[in-house]
Design an enzyme around this catalytic site. Structure first.
Site: not given
Length: 322
Positions: A43, A210
């Site tokens: 991420d 997401e």
């Protein structure tokens, strides 16, 4: 086009159609930019600092940090924080933060991040500020926004954007997908009583979308999001999709006009060759060039998550990975 070139092109197309899926994907998608040093990351959120250095913050550690002088050689730089702020433990036993987002606004660096536990929407997004953006210099300011098990959204994966003089935060993971809330520019926190809008979802459970990130290009806002499953090494099916809107709050649609609220979204990047489960993306600028940062799972290194960087071009007002 000559007859010979037409036949050659047709033959190439036929040959491509017969290739295995992974090989077809390799032709379709460019590999990430070669990087050296500390490549392991999850991420990533990348920015070029005023100092000229690049910093990437990520899930792992107490918001793990990598530094680079040229965007190619990345070195481990510890963590954003020396210790987890005490309030993080309300959301998991280890004080483990996820999915940071770094930005620069009004002479200050802002670092948003999430704290939660796997499989629950008892979650919160926090914020910290720094004058330099470097690890070890962040001052935490507590919760920005939170969700409980009674809510229909999940307050993780923040992505902040300023639009038309207002500050907004996209967020969300599974549950009912991608949401948005307005922030107070002075505090960086959600305005009291702010409406929680919806930007994208899937038509079927578990609404596997997401990691939103919004950028403006030309007259449109572009919503990048990760679809399907992460965090399973070589079995990860993460991929990046994108839609656009003329208003930051939507509605976002793909190039066919299908709304992202109905499962739409153009496929921007998916796994190919050794680079599997591409997602957890963000976008940053360097000397006027847009770059896509993301993680992938390396099929040639036991599915280890690593840093992916690709130039992001624009063709007919849609992003293209280069």
């Amino acid at each position: 086009m000559t007859l010979r070139s037409t036949l050659t092109a047709a033959a190439a197309a036929t040959a491509l159609a017969l290739l295995p899926n992974a090989a077809q994907a390799s032709v379709r998608y460019p590999d990430p930019r070669p990087v050296t040093g500390q490549q392991i990351i999850h991420d990533p959120s990348v920015i070029k600092l005023k100092s000229g250095q690049y910093v990437a913050y990520s899930t792992g550690g107490i918001i793990g940090a990598r530094l680079s002088k040229d965007g190619k050689q990345w070195d481990d730089a510890g963590n954003a924080f020396a210790e987890p702020p005490s309030w993080w433990y309300e959301y998991n036993d280890t004080g483990d933060p996820w999915a940071p987002d770094i930005s620069y606004r009004a002479g200050t660096y802002w670092l948003y991040y999430a704290v939660s536990s796997w499989g629950t929407n008892h979650s919160a997004i926090g914020v910290a500020t720094s004058d330099s953006g470097l690890p070890g210099t962040w001052k935490d300011h507590g919760k920005v926004f939170s969700s409980e098990t009674t809510d229909s959204w999940n307050a993780i994966d923040p992505g902040v954007i300023k639009a038309d003089g207002k500050l907004w935060m996209a967020f969300g993971s599974y549950w009912t997908g991608i949401r948005m809330v307005r922030l107070d520019p002075a505090t960086g926190k959600a305005l009291p009583g702010a409406t929680v809008g919806q930007l994208a979802t899937r038509p079927d459970l578990p609404y596997a979308v997401e990691g939103p990130y919004i950028v403006k290009h030309g007259r449109h806002y572009y919503l990048f999001a990760s679809y399907d499953a992460c965090c399973a090494g070589v079995n990860s099916t993460y991929k990046i999709r994108v839609g656009r809107a003329t208003d930051v709050t939507g509605p976002y649609v793909d190039s066919t006009g299908k709304p992202m609220l109905e499962g739409g979204g153009d496929l921007l990047l998916e796994g190919h060759g050794r680079y599997l489960g591409t997602g957890g993306q963000s976008v940053f600028q360097d000397q006027g060039q847009d770059w896509l940062a993301y993680h992938y799972y390396d099929a040639e290194d036991n599915g280890t998550p690593k840093l992916g960087l690709n130039r992001l071009g624009w063709v007919n007002d849609w992003p293209v990975v280069k």
